[in-house]
Design a protein around this motif. Structure first.
Motif, short mmCIF file in Angstrom:
data_model
loop_
_atom_site.label_atom_id
_atom_site.label_comp_id
_atom_site.label_asym_id
_atom_site.label_seq_id
_atom_site.Cartn_x
_atom_site.Cartn_y
_atom_site.Cartn_z
N GLY A 170 111.36 12.13 3.03
CA GLY A 170 111.79 11.97 1.64
C GLY A 170 113.30 11.87 1.57
O GLY A 170 114.01 12.66 2.21
N LEU A 171 113.80 10.91 0.81
CA LEU A 171 115.23 10.70 0.65
C LEU A 171 115.63 10.91 -0.81
O LEU A 171 114.97 10.42 -1.73
N ALA B 249 121.50 29.84 -3.87
CA ALA B 249 121.55 28.88 -2.77
C ALA B 249 120.97 27.53 -3.19
O ALA B 249 120.02 27.46 -3.98
N VAL B 250 121.54 26.46 -2.64
CA VAL B 250 121.07 25.10 -2.92
C VAL B 250 120.86 24.37 -1.59
O VAL B 250 121.82 23.89 -0.97
N PRO B 251 119.62 24.30 -1.11
CA PRO B 251 119.34 23.58 0.13
C PRO B 251 119.64 22.09 -0.02
O PRO B 251 119.42 21.50 -1.08
N VAL B 252 120.12 21.49 1.06
CA VAL B 252 120.42 20.06 1.07
C VAL B 252 119.39 19.29 1.90
O VAL B 252 119.03 18.17 1.56
N ALA B 253 118.90 19.89 2.98
CA ALA B 253 117.88 19.23 3.80
C ALA B 253 116.94 20.29 4.35
O ALA B 253 117.37 21.41 4.65
N TRP B 254 115.68 19.92 4.47
CA TRP B 254 114.72 20.85 5.05
C TRP B 254 113.63 20.10 5.82
O TRP B 254 113.46 18.89 5.69
N ALA B 255 112.91 20.86 6.63
CA ALA B 255 111.80 20.33 7.42
C ALA B 255 110.59 21.21 7.20
O ALA B 255 110.71 22.41 6.96
N ARG B 256 109.42 20.61 7.30
CA ARG B 256 108.18 21.34 7.11
C ARG B 256 107.13 20.87 8.10
O ARG B 256 106.98 19.67 8.34
N GLN B 257 106.43 21.83 8.69
CA GLN B 257 105.28 21.53 9.52
C GLN B 257 104.06 21.51 8.62
O GLN B 257 103.78 22.46 7.90
N PHE C 201 110.17 15.71 6.54
CA PHE C 201 111.61 15.93 6.47
C PHE C 201 112.11 15.43 5.13
O PHE C 201 111.70 14.37 4.65
N PHE C 202 113.01 16.20 4.51
CA PHE C 202 113.64 15.78 3.26
C PHE C 202 115.14 16.01 3.32
O PHE C 202 115.60 17.03 3.82
#
Length: 354
Positions: free
Chosen positions: A129-130, A220-228, A235-236
């Motif tokens: 995801g972008l 907190a503000v996440p910018v990128a994350w990964a998920r199994q 991935f985003f």
């Protein structure tokens, strides 16, 4: 000379046909389907010129870039579409990675969305995801998860509008889809914050660092994350709003590496990092109103040793500050101020500040 050439070709052919199927699959470029449909707000990178279509040369900036990134990296070939109805169970059989840069309620059928999730969970399809892929969602009650829960969050505003200076911290510098960025770097982008974000389901790979970001928030503000997702990967990244980002070699490499990682071609753990996310909640809270002479590092060190039950509960209180933060300058600040001061006093007391 001719005999040597023939022998060399025979050896090469024999080697090729004896390779395992998995090795042959890994050698070919991945097959990407890039969906950049807008049902609502349309970003500049996904806007096609008037009359532009997928069979013409008048593609959107990001579509042209996606095709070029695949060719330049050799990692994938890309098909592009601005119609989610083209995603069908039958077509998914010929796709290795889905990439979304979308907005709004997509016209994707329940059957197709169930098939996407089934293939991802089986390790047969990766998902990337972008930017505005989290500003997307539609009613779905079939097997699996609604889109928002699947991708990890829902757009809840962008205080950091186009061109706003931010500082980003890369938390997993060895993770292939973020390794091209410095550990800490200043950038100018539009950054989303999210609702329905569950830290127990994702690994945050990059986050805003409010110690160096002028426009602060106490959460907190996440910018990128990964998920199994079962045997599959998601991935985003927040990045991708501006045309200049799409021209950035680092972002272009990130897209290529995200595709490869999502398809299982490269290593990189997506184990949820709940404790680390908790500590970044504390960091954001303390950075919101910095105090000269206050030793925030020492405070954080003490907080890291607190009871995990208190840590988790307090991190949730901090995250919930987003819901009461004033949306406009003339909004009533009383609910936010009360909630913020209450959690700050608790955190400082636990951190040894009286």
């Amino acid at each position: 000379m001719a005999r040597r050439l023939v022998l060399a070709l025979l050896v090469a052919f024999a080697t090729l046909i004896t390779l395992p199927t998995s090795a042959l699959a890994a050698a070919r470029p991945l097959r990407v389907l890039y969906l950049d449909q807008s049902v609502g707000w349309k970003h500049v990178p996904v806007a096609r010129p008037e009359g532009g279509g997928p069979s013409s040369s008048n593609l959107a900036l990001s579509e042209t870039a996606m095709i070029a990134i695949g060719q330049e990296s050799g990692a994938f070939t890309a098909q592009v579409t601005q119609d989610a109805r083209e995603i069908t169970p039958e077509r998914l059989a010929d796709i290795d990675v889905l990439v979304f840069y979308t907005t709004g309620a997509l016209p994707i059928s329940p059957r197709a969305w169930a098939a996407v999730q089934q293939r991802v969970a089986a390790g047969k399809l990766g998902f990337v995801g972008l930017h505005s892929a989290t500003d997307t969602g539609w009613d779905y009650t079939g097997p699996g998860e609604p889109y928002t829960r699947f991708i990890g969050g829902r757009f809840a505003g962008h205080p950091w509008t186009q061109g706003t200076p931010v500082r980003i911290e890369t938390l997993d510098p060895d993770f292939p889809a973020v390794a091209m960025w410095p550990v800490s770097f200043d950038y100018a982008e539009e950054i989303y914050q999210h609702s329905d974000f569950d830290p127990t389901r994702v690994r945050v790979l990059q986050t805003l660092d409010f110690a160096g970001t002028p426009l602060k928030r106490p959460y907190a503000v996440p910018v990128a994350w990964a998920r199994q997702v079962g045997k599959g990967r998601l991935f985003f990244t927040n990045l991708g709003h501006t045309p200049s980002t799409w021209d950035d070699p680092r972002f272009r490499k990130q897209v290529a590496e995200a595709v490869k990682w999502a398809a299982g071609r490269t290593a990189g753990a997506a184990t949820p990092d709940v404790f680390r996310q908790t500590m970044w909640q504390f960091k954001a809270l303390l950075a919101y109103e910095p105090v000269a002479g206050r030793d925030d590092r020492a405070i954080l060190a003490r907080l890291s040793k607190m009871d995990p039950v208190w840590q988790d509960a307090t991190a949730k209180r901090i995250a919930e500050l987003r819901t009461v933060y004033p949306n406009k300058p003339d909004s009533d600040r009383a609910p936010f101020d009360a909630a913020y001061r209450a959690v700050l006093v608790d955190v400082l007391a636990r951190g040894g500040v009286k």
